[in-house]
Design a protein around this motif. Structure first.
Motif, short mmCIF file in Angstrom:
data_model
loop_
_atom_site.label_atom_id
_atom_site.label_comp_id
_atom_site.label_asym_id
_atom_site.label_seq_id
_atom_site.Cartn_x
_atom_site.Cartn_y
_atom_site.Cartn_z
N THR A 112 -10.48 3.33 -0.18
CA THR A 112 -9.30 2.54 0.20
C THR A 112 -8.32 3.38 1.02
OG1 THR A 112 -8.22 3.04 -1.92
CG2 THR A 112 -9.48 0.98 -1.77
N PRO A 113 -8.69 3.75 2.24
CA PRO A 113 -7.77 4.56 3.06
C PRO A 113 -6.51 3.79 3.41
CG PRO A 113 -9.57 3.70 4.39
CD PRO A 113 -9.90 3.36 2.96
N GLY A 114 -5.45 4.55 3.64
CA GLY A 114 -4.17 3.96 4.00
C GLY A 114 -3.05 4.88 3.56
N HIS A 115 -2.84 4.97 2.25
CA HIS A 115 -1.86 5.91 1.71
C HIS A 115 -2.26 7.33 2.10
CE1 HIS A 115 1.08 7.57 -1.04
NE2 HIS A 115 0.14 8.21 -1.72
N THR A 116 -3.50 7.69 1.82
CA THR A 116 -4.15 8.87 2.38
C THR A 116 -5.48 8.41 2.95
OG1 THR A 116 -5.37 9.48 0.38
CG2 THR A 116 -3.12 10.35 0.59
N MET A 117 -6.09 9.25 3.76
CA MET A 117 -7.36 8.85 4.36
C MET A 117 -8.54 9.02 3.41
SD MET A 117 -6.75 7.34 7.06
CE MET A 117 -8.46 7.07 7.51
N GLY A 118 -8.33 9.73 2.28
CA GLY A 118 -9.43 9.91 1.35
C GLY A 118 -9.33 9.09 0.09
N PRO A 149 -1.55 0.82 9.57
CA PRO A 149 -1.49 -0.51 8.94
C PRO A 149 -2.84 -1.21 8.84
CG PRO A 149 0.41 -0.22 10.35
CD PRO A 149 -0.48 0.98 10.59
N ALA A 150 -3.68 -1.07 9.86
CA ALA A 150 -4.98 -1.73 9.82
C ALA A 150 -5.84 -1.16 8.67
CB ALA A 150 -5.71 -1.56 11.15
N ASP A 151 -5.75 0.16 8.46
CA ASP A 151 -6.49 0.77 7.35
C ASP A 151 -6.05 0.17 6.02
OD1 ASP A 151 -7.88 2.63 8.98
OD2 ASP A 151 -6.21 4.05 8.88
N MET A 152 -4.74 0.13 5.80
CA MET A 152 -4.25 -0.31 4.50
C MET A 152 -4.47 -1.80 4.30
SD MET A 152 -2.99 0.66 1.64
CE MET A 152 -1.69 1.82 1.27
N TRP A 153 -4.29 -2.60 5.33
CA TRP A 153 -4.53 -4.03 5.18
C TRP A 153 -6.00 -4.29 4.83
CZ3 TRP A 153 -2.88 -8.33 3.63
CH2 TRP A 153 -3.51 -9.53 3.95
N GLN A 154 -6.91 -3.57 5.47
CA GLN A 154 -8.33 -3.73 5.14
C GLN A 154 -8.60 -3.31 3.69
OE1 GLN A 154 -11.14 -1.30 7.38
NE2 GLN A 154 -12.75 -2.82 7.06
N ALA A 244 -0.44 -7.22 12.11
CA ALA A 244 0.90 -7.10 12.68
C ALA A 244 1.95 -7.48 11.65
CB ALA A 244 1.03 -7.99 13.92
N VAL A 245 1.67 -8.51 10.86
CA VAL A 245 2.60 -8.92 9.81
C VAL A 245 2.70 -7.82 8.76
CG1 VAL A 245 3.09 -10.62 8.02
CG2 VAL A 245 2.15 -11.36 10.22
N PHE A 246 1.57 -7.30 8.34
CA PHE A 246 1.57 -6.21 7.36
C PHE A 246 2.38 -5.02 7.90
CE2 PHE A 246 0.10 -2.21 5.71
CZ PHE A 246 0.14 -2.42 4.35
N ARG A 250 5.60 -3.45 6.07
CA ARG A 250 5.58 -2.05 5.65
C ARG A 250 6.72 -1.27 6.31
NH1 ARG A 250 4.65 0.74 1.34
NH2 ARG A 250 6.64 1.66 1.96
N ALA A 251 6.96 -1.52 7.59
CA ALA A 251 8.05 -0.82 8.29
C ALA A 251 9.40 -1.18 7.68
CB ALA A 251 8.01 -1.16 9.78
N ARG A 252 9.57 -2.43 7.32
CA ARG A 252 10.82 -2.84 6.69
C ARG A 252 11.00 -2.17 5.33
NH1 ARG A 252 12.40 -9.14 7.90
NH2 ARG A 252 11.82 -9.18 10.12
#
Length: 256
Positions: A112-118, A149-154, A244-246, A250-252
């Protein structure tokens, strides 16, 4: 097969530690190691011996106690293969599709990459339990320190496919702050409003808000709802791609 037993306890300033025990084999897994002393105390109180350590990712508040806990117990360490250069003394490296075992109980390793890549999570599908580290929080998700964002949304979309009654153990007590943010982007969500009230009541009594369930999060957590038309409209991105919504949500949250 007898059910797993779980002990949850506070660590550091806002982490939770988890011990998972199989009463038939006597094996006990420490999920991450924010504070070795807290894990040893919890195991002693339960009468358990820690035999395994399962890391979700390399951050110090998840793997920083590995060495001390291994030295005290001889536990075998399992960690994500992506983090070979960032976690020491690991006995087994795992990646997507691998399995880890606690007695006869089997947990699937999900990447589940996103927070970290591993980052990986451990899902006991047959037990309806998942330990998700910093990928998914109650009413939130992990900050994107390494992924996009694409990593984390996936990654979140994959978790969202589990059954609604899956019990989610996440690593931090962030829920009250997450609820305040969630209401700022999804103010008309009735499930969210009810959830936020329950969270306030629990925290007023100094009770944990973890674990949660996937069904509750799917209804109220904005980071699992980036493909919801109402949420997209609420953040000014009606008709936009969920990534894009995610990214906007996340930016907010990062600025909140």
């Amino acid at each position: 097969m007898r059910p797993l037993e779980i002990r949850q306890f506070p660590c550091l300033s806002d982490n939770y530690g988890f011990l998972v025990h199989d009463p038939e084999s006597g094996e006990t897994a420490a999920i991450d190691t924010p504070d070795a002393d807290a894990y040893l105390a919890a195991a002693e109180a339960a009468g358990w011996t820690i035999t395994q350590i399962w890391n979700t990712h390399h951050h110090f508040d998840h793997a920083g106690g590995n060495a001390a806990l291994k030295a005290a117990t001889g536990a075998k360490i399992t960690a994500p293969a992506y983090d070979r250069h960032r976690i020491d003394a690991v006995d087994r490296w795992v990646e997507e599709g691998d399995e880890v075992r606690l007695g006869d109980h089997v947990a699937d390793v999900r990447y589940t990459p996103g927070h970290t890549m591993g980052h990986v999570v451990y899902h006991f599908a047959s037990d309806g339990i998942a330990f998700v580290g910093d990928t998914l929080f109650a009413l939130g998700c992990g900050r994107l320190f390494e992924g996009c964002p694409a990593d984390m949304w996936q990654s979140l979309s994959r978790l969202r496919g589990w059954p609604d009654d899956t019990v989610i153990y996440c690593a931090h007590e962030y829920t009250q702050a997450n609820a305040a943010f969630a209401l700022s982007v999804d103010p008309e969500n009735r499930a969210l409003k009810r959830y936020a009230e329950e969270v306030d009541a629990r925290r007023a009594m100094d009770q944990p808000t973890i674990p949660t369930t996937l069904g509750i999060e799917k209804a109220a957590n904005p980071f699992l709802r980036a493909d919801d038309t109402g949420l997209a409209r609420s953040v000014g991105l009606a008709g936009a791609d969920p990534v894009a919504v995610f990214a906007e949500v996340r930016a907010r949250k990062d600025r909140f």
